[in-house]
Design an enzyme around this catalytic site. Structure first.
Site: not given
Ligand code: NAD
Length: 420
Positions: A110, A222-227
């Site tokens: 990581k 969480g409303y990013g990529n995963a959400g």
């Molecule tokens: P991202 O940056 O696309 O989105 C993160 C989201 O979380 C954003 O909407 C942000 O506003 C929100 N956020 C931040 N702090 C917050 C809080 N305190 N309370 C509520 N929401 C909050 O990230 P992602 O890629 O969607 O990753 C989210 C999680 O999934 C992380 O834990 C990451 O390690 C895990 N993950 C992601 C992937 C991937 O391929 N994207 C793979 C494995 C694990």
């Protein structure tokens, strides 16, 4: 090791405790256990970056290779203001277990940079990304360690990083990093792979639990990529009704269910889900305690704790975030009969398609989206049932089941290589 942040539990302490618990159940050889408690290699880097106003700002970052007994290491790079070395260590450990539980021939790593990308211009982010690659170039590469995107890092950032590394080598090395744009050797299906893998796990969970998730409610933190993709694919594949979502600014709730396209459009316009018409505001804390069938934490670690776990009502918890549940909370959820799909199984779709991207880069031959999804489904389904069956056999929770599957595989590689 002192806790870098007294409010949040130290994630590396949690990762080590989880391993210790699994080691006790599986009676792991003590030398192998001790080896697997620590990262094999760490690089701490200091990065001077020219900012747009002409000043130079100094950033700090890390690349941590946890264990490469089963193959070159792999793991994302996070840009986060709250990044700590122990967070990166924990995430590198969880990557090791994640690729092992998926039976992918890789190890875990990581990276992270302490920065606030929201307060930086695209040019500043590009210079920071290139500076990071110049420093970690000595330890990454196709046969050593392959980074990927994670929190607040994007396909564009991966493209800059791949370009910087290729320039240093003197030839194109697309396979040095995954999560790249399609035009630069990215894979079809990488964008939604993490959430898709989680939704496949939920589909299998409904089968083994004998329940039907069509029309069942979901809350997503969480409303990013995963959400966002958990919202979209949860509806498309399972017929889930998402009633609450949140981001760093707060959350929204409506019992009628949220329309994915409309919420996304609102977030794109305003920068947050907050204020979406026809919804009630909920805090991130309240969202976790809503009366829903599926709770999908998809933000940060340490969110479900001993304090709030007794009030979590969801029957199914799909951990798309890494480390959202503390060990104390795990015990409470298990007692309450919640079915937790643990992070390094639930969110393994991303690294699985990243691995497919590495394979496609190596062969210079690209698959269509349908083939990527079919292969992802097979990998997720196999891993889900291996974990579920192991948990049943040992009468333990799914997280410990996943640890036992993963640690057994890494331990076997360590033993066969003669390391312990
Ligand atoms: P991202 O940056 O696309 O989105 C993160 C989201 O979380 C954003 O909407 C942000 O506003 C929100 N956020 C931040 N702090 C917050 C809080 N305190 N309370 C509520 N929401 C909050 O990230 P992602 O890629 O969607 O990753 C989210 C999680 O999934 C992380 O834990 C990451 O390690 C895990 N993950 C992601 C992937 C991937 O391929 N994207 C793979 C494995 C694990």
């Amino acid at each position: 090791m002192s806790d870098p942040n007294p409010v949040r539990p130290n994630p590396f302490t949690i990762a080590q405790r989880q391993l210790d618990d699994a080691a006790a159940i599986m009676k792991l050889d003590p030398a192998i256990h001790e080896l697997l408690r620590w990262p094999l290699r760490e690089l701490h880097v200091t990065l001077p970056v020219k900012m747009d106003d002409g000043t130079t700002k100094v950033f700090h970052g890390f690349r941590i290779q946890y264990n490469d007994a089963r193959g070159p290491t792999k793991g994302g790079i996070r840009f986060h203001i709250g990044e700590t070395v122990d967070t990166v260590r924990a995430l590198a450990a969880w990557m090791t277990w994640k690729v092992a539980v998926m039976d992918i021939p890789l190890g875990g790593a990581k990276g992270g940079i302490i920065c606030n990308p929201k307060a930086m211009s695209p040019g500043e982010i590009e210079r920071l990304s290139r500076a990071y690659i110049r420093q970690v170039a000595r330890m990454i590469g196709l046969e050593k360690d392959v980074p990927a995107p994670d929190v607040y890092t994007t396909p564009q950032i991966m493209a800059w990083m791949m370009d910087e590394f290729s320039m240093m080598q003197g030839y194109n090395e697309f396979g040095v990093i995954t999560g790249k744009p399609l035009a630069l050797g990215g894979s079809q299906g990488r964008g939604d792979a993490t959430a898709r893998g989680g939704v496949y796990c939920l589909r299998e969970a409904q089968n083994v639990l004998g329940i039907n998730l069509k029309g069942a409610t979901q809350a997503i933190q969480g409303y990013g990529n995963a959400g966002t993709f958990a919202h979209k694919l949860g509806a498309e594949i399972l017929g889930l009704k998402t009633v609450a979502v949140s981001d760093s600014k707060g959350g929204i709730y409506t019992p009628d269910g949220l329309d994915y396209e409309k919420v996304l459009e609102h977030k794109k316009k305003t920068g947050s889900v907050v204020g979406f018409p026809g919804t009630k505001p909920v805090s991130n804390k309240e969202l976790l305690e809503l009366d829903v069938t599926v709770l999908t934490p998809a933000a940060l670690d340490g969110e479900i704790t001993a304090e709030n776990a007794p009030r979590v009502k969801a029957k199914l918890i799909a951990e798309l975030a890494n480390g959202p549940t503390t060990p104390e909370a795990d015990a409470i959820l298990q007692k309450a009969g919640s079915y937790v799909i643990p992070d390094f199984l639930c969110n393994a779709g991303g690294v699985t398609v990243s691995y497919f991207e590495m394979v496609q880069n190596a062969y210079d031959y690209y698959w269509d989206e349908e083939r990527v999804q079919r292969r992802l489904d097979k990998k997720m389904t196999t891993a889900f049932h291996a974990v579920h069956e192991t948990a049943r056999k040992y009468k333990i929770n799914n997280r410990m089941g996943a640890y036992i599957v993963a640690v057994s595989r890494v331990a076997e590689a360590v033993r066969l290589r003669g390391w312990a």
